[in-house]
Design an enzyme around this catalytic site. Structure first.
Site, PDB file in Angstrom:
ATOM      1  CG  ASP A 278     -36.972  36.334  18.476  1.00 54.70           C
ATOM      2  OD1 ASP A 278     -36.345  36.905  17.563  1.00 54.70           O
ATOM      3  OD2 ASP A 278     -36.523  36.189  19.627  1.00 54.70           O
TER       4      ASP A 278
ATOM      5  CG  ASP B 201     -34.501  40.150  15.688  1.00 50.44           C
ATOM      6  OD1 ASP B 201     -34.832  40.816  16.675  1.00 50.44           O
ATOM      7  OD2 ASP B 201     -33.537  39.362  15.704  1.00 50.44           O
ATOM      8  CD  GLU B 202     -37.068  39.973  20.745  1.00 50.59           C
ATOM      9  OE1 GLU B 202     -37.576  39.656  21.805  1.00 50.59           O
ATOM     10  OE2 GLU B 202     -35.993  40.610  20.659  1.00 50.59           O
TER      11      GLU B 202
END
Length: 399
Positions: free
Chosen positions: A8, A98-99
């Site tokens: 993350d 973003d993960e």
DNA sequence: TCTGGGGTCCTAGGACCC
DNA sequence: TCTGGGGTCCTAGGACCC
């Protein structure tokens, strides 16, 4: 036994801004003025959170630098990071820009231990993309996700096998994935504050507090039961777009122009993705921030603007009295019940035994060979009626 | 806290069918 | 005229996530 990484990026949009502008490094940065899309850790130290109103954020952190979002830069940075993730593990599941989850089970002989893989990944992302990334390592998806949150900022946290419940049980319930403000309030009112409290209750007792589906999930998570596998994306279930209108009242012609633009944007995206949809949803927010949705299901799926626009105009017309009374502050549209554009080939796969593991493996192989979006429909034809009924739960439509 | 722009999943009632 | 049980689809709303 699986080993799963949850990776993350930290304060993603804000970190990209600090990377690209040295003057912002070490300073509190807010991305987005009206609403905070991302806050750097320096800004979070003042109590600023993402999704907070801009005026409140500036009040908490007057020295913060407010920058306009640059989405193209974030997409580019995300691509670079995912290229590194894809090198690190065969199975990477993207959760958002973003993960991601990575399944690193059984890679030890080739790539090193999970901790070594995670440490190398963090170093590579830092050196090659210039961004901090936190990683959680655990035996389940849920625990890996909780672990990466605990590792932030710019950290690595491993939950060792056998230590799962010792890690999990002291945590507050709202740390669990899927417990938001409403569920937290209900649980707290029932005297449930920690995951250990949750684990002491039966699923049946929890269902009276949070409903059946949430009870089943929370009960399983509290006992660290989470059999979800890491898998590549299933393809989206809906495509939508919305626009905030501000306070002033708008004429019918202006509202219609907004609607036309939204339909144009959404149908373009649908065609680009090769998707058609059957259900059209109109989403409205009024001056008092109350929201309503109105939806209509079409006779057949489409990605063309005309039928979708006509349907939405009718829905909007039906809401006109409320709009005039309360004022409109947001229009959104969503097309759901998406299907892939048909065409292509039909495969018939013989199923030798009535073994659903075999069948799932076969469907997975088809996805692997032709792409996650290739499998749109699986019809099960059995020699006797038992087969179809028994196979039902496989749910191959979710390809 | 006074509000952006994307999504996902679940629940519940009603219509309709057998 | 009253009464079952099961299933699917549609619509509206709510909660949650990033």
């Amino acid at each position: 036994m699986f080993v799963i990484l949850h990776a993350d990026l930290d304060a993603f949009f804000a970190s990209v801004e600090q990377r690209d502008d040295p003057a912002l490094r070490g300073r509190p940065v807010l991305v987005g003025g009206g609403v905070v899309l991302a806050a750097s850790y320096e800004a979070r130290a003042c109590g600023v959170r993402s999704a907070m109103g801009g005026s409140r954020a500036r009040q908490l952190c007057p020295e913060a630098v407010v920058v306009r979002p640059r989405f193209a830069a974030y997409v580019e940075a995300s691509r670079a990071v995912f290229a590194l993730l894809d090198e690190a593990a065969p199975e990477v599941e993207q959760l958002s820009i973003d993960e991601a989850f990575l399944d690193v089970s059984g890679l030890e002989a080739i790539c090193g231990t999970p901790v070594q893989i995670a440490a190398r990944l963090r170093r590579d992302v830092r050196e090659q993309v210039g961004l901090p990334i936190s990683i959680g390592v655990a035996s389940t998806k849920h625990l890996a996700k909780v672990a990466s949150a605990s590792a932030k900022p710019d950290g690595l946290l491993v939950v060792e096998a056998g230590e799962e419940l010792a890690f999990l049980h002291p945590l507050a319930v709202e740390r669990l994935w899927g417990v938001g403000p409403a569920t937290q309030t209900r649980l707290n009112e029932a005297g449930i504050r920690t995951v250990a409290d949750l684990a002491r209750h039966s699923e049946h007792a929890l269902s009276h507090v949070v409903g059946r589906a949430a009870a089943r999930q929370l009960h399983a998570l509290a006992h660290n039961r989470d059999a979800r596998r890491v898998r590549r994306g299933r393809g989206r279930r809906s495509i939508g777009s919305q626009r905030a209108l501000g306070r002033g009242s708008r004429s019918s012609a202006e509202l219609d122009a907004v609607l036309v633009a939204l339909v144009d944007r959404v149908t373009r995206r649908m065609r680009a993705a090769g998707r058609v949809g059957r259900t059209v949803v109109l989403r409205l927010r009024f001056g008092d921030y109350a929201r309503v949705t109105r939806s209509r299901t079409l006779g057949k799926p489409t990605a063309s603007a005309r039928p979708i626009l006509v349907t939405l105009r009718r829905l909007l017309e039906g809401a006109r009295p409320t709009i005039e009374e309360r004022g409109l502050t947001l229009i959104g549209i969503t097309v759901t019940n998406l299907e892939h554009v048909t065409g292509g080939v039909q495969l018939e796969l013989p199923v030798e035994e009535s073994d659903r593991i075999e069948l799932e493996a076969t469907l997975d192989a088809v996805r692997d060979r032709f792409g996650a979006g290739s499998l749109t429909r699986a019809t099960l034809v059995g020699a006797d009626e038992e087969l179809g009924a028994w196979m039902g739960p496989v749910d191959p439509e979710r390809g």
